[in-house]
Design an enzyme around this catalytic site. Structure first.
Site, PDB file in Angstrom:
ATOM      1  N   LEU A 213       0.796  -1.134   0.014  1.00 29.35           N
ATOM      2  CA  LEU A 213       0.023   0.091   0.294  1.00 29.35           C
ATOM      3  C   LEU A 213       0.977   1.401   0.176  1.00 29.35           C
ATOM      4  O   LEU A 213       1.468   1.501   1.063  1.00 29.35           O
ATOM      5  CB  LEU A 213      -1.252   0.075   1.332  1.00 29.35           C
ATOM      6  CG  LEU A 213      -1.885  -1.094   1.264  1.00 29.35           C
ATOM      7  CD1 LEU A 213      -2.018  -2.080   0.734  1.00 29.35           C
ATOM      8  CD2 LEU A 213      -2.585  -0.738   2.794  1.00 29.35           C
ATOM      9  N   CYS A 214       0.827   2.461  -0.679  1.00 26.09           N
ATOM     10  CA  CYS A 214       1.355   3.794  -1.231  1.00 26.09           C
ATOM     11  C   CYS A 214       2.936   3.242  -1.354  1.00 26.09           C
ATOM     12  O   CYS A 214       3.043   2.141  -2.233  1.00 26.09           O
ATOM     13  CB  CYS A 214       0.741   4.388  -0.006  1.00 26.09           C
ATOM     14  SG  CYS A 214       1.928   5.704   0.192  1.00 26.09           S
TER      15      CYS A 214
END
Length: 313
Positions: A102-103
């Site tokens: 994530l990210c």
């Protein structure tokens, strides 16, 4: 029962933990437990976030069989992890059905070697750094999230929630994903291929009236969307509306509507198999010729070329 393990690294961004809401809501809407959740780290124990809060975690190797690993890092890319840490992450990833970064968590997948030869995304401001750090990875900085087999990556923090909803859709279907998006008050469930740089975000009007007109345009692209129509939605005269629109967005209403139409049409071209003339009509271009002209002005390529490139990818 699929187990979702959210794996934290030091200085992780606290907002990333919000993705658990998608799985929690899936359980609630099904009326029975479907997912189980854990918050883990390689070493176990408390892990401090970038904002100074600490979160208790279980040791990753004690989680057991995890169906899905969600790797979470901070507002900046994580430093190079030591080999023992990376091997622990690799071993757990091999045992899992899927793994997601994530990210900036995408950088952890890069360090693990799981992105070599694959497409991946991350927050747009770190895309260049990701290309330099992992030259074997095809970094696409204009995507909300990317699914490459068992490996998923997402853009900036809120895009992690889009990825989580997409994971639920894979497991439980589109109706469940749509219901979760509604419960989360997401404007709509964003497809992975959607640009990180949404035209509505870039226009960023300051008043509710202009924002309301833009949302109307986004949801009525097949309509003519004249200045008079948009001004009526904003409860302004056409002259007042045009003046206020340019002052708040830096663009004329006609130019802004064309940009929104282009964004929506490009997404359909890349993500669906709908005929191009149908896409042109549904997005208000009247016919394929006019859509092609708009694409050439904006992207320097015709719609057919963009579709061919998307399919090749």
């Amino acid at each position: 029962m699929p187990h979702i393990s959210m794996v934290l690294t030091p200085s992780f961004q606290f907002l990333a933990l919000g993705v658990q809401a998608a799985f929690e809501l899936a359980n609630a809407l099904k009326g029975e437990p479907y997912y189980t959740l854990s918050i883990a780290s390689v070493e176990g124990g408390p892990v401090m976030s970038s904002s100074g809060f600490t979160v208790p975690t279980v040791k990753l190797t004690e989680v057991g069989q995890a169906d899905t690993l969600l790797l979470m890092a901070g507002l900046t890319p994580p430093p190079q992890q030591d080999e023992a840490t990376l091997e622990t992450l690799r071993a757990m990833a091999r045992q899992s059905r899927r793994v997601a970064g994530l990210c900036t968590g995408s950088f952890l997948l890069g360090q693990m070697g799981l992105l070599d030869g694959r497409r991946a995304t991350t927050h747009w401001s770190y895309a260049r750094l990701m290309r330099e750090a992992f030259p074997k990875v095809r970094v696409e900085d204009d995507r909300i999230f990317i699914n490459e087999g068992s490996v998923w990556t997402s853009a900036g923090l809120t895009a992690g929630l889009d990825l989580a909803v997409a994971l639920v859709e894979k497991d439980l279907g589109r109706d469940m994903a749509s219901a979760i998006a509604r419960r989360l008050v997401m404007h709509h469930r964003r497809a992975g291929g959607q640009s990180q740089h949404s035209e509505l975000l870039q226009l960023a009007p300051s008043s509710d009236r202009i924002q309301k007109a833009l949302i109307h345009a986004k949801t009525h692209l097949a309509d003519p969307l004249t200045v008079e129509e948009l001004a009526d939605v904003a409860a302004l005269s056409p002259r007042q509306f045009s003046r206020a629109f340019r002052a708040e967005t830096g663009q004329t209403p006609a130019k802004a509507v064309e940009q929104i139409r282009l964004e929506a049409a490009r997404l359909m071209i890349e993500e669906t198999r709908h005929p191009l003339d149908q896409i042109a009509r549904e997005n208000g271009f009247t016919d394929l010729r006019r859509m092609r002209e708009a694409f050439m002005r904006q992207y320097g390529q015709p719609p057919q070329t963009l579709r061919r490139l998307a399919r090749a990818a």
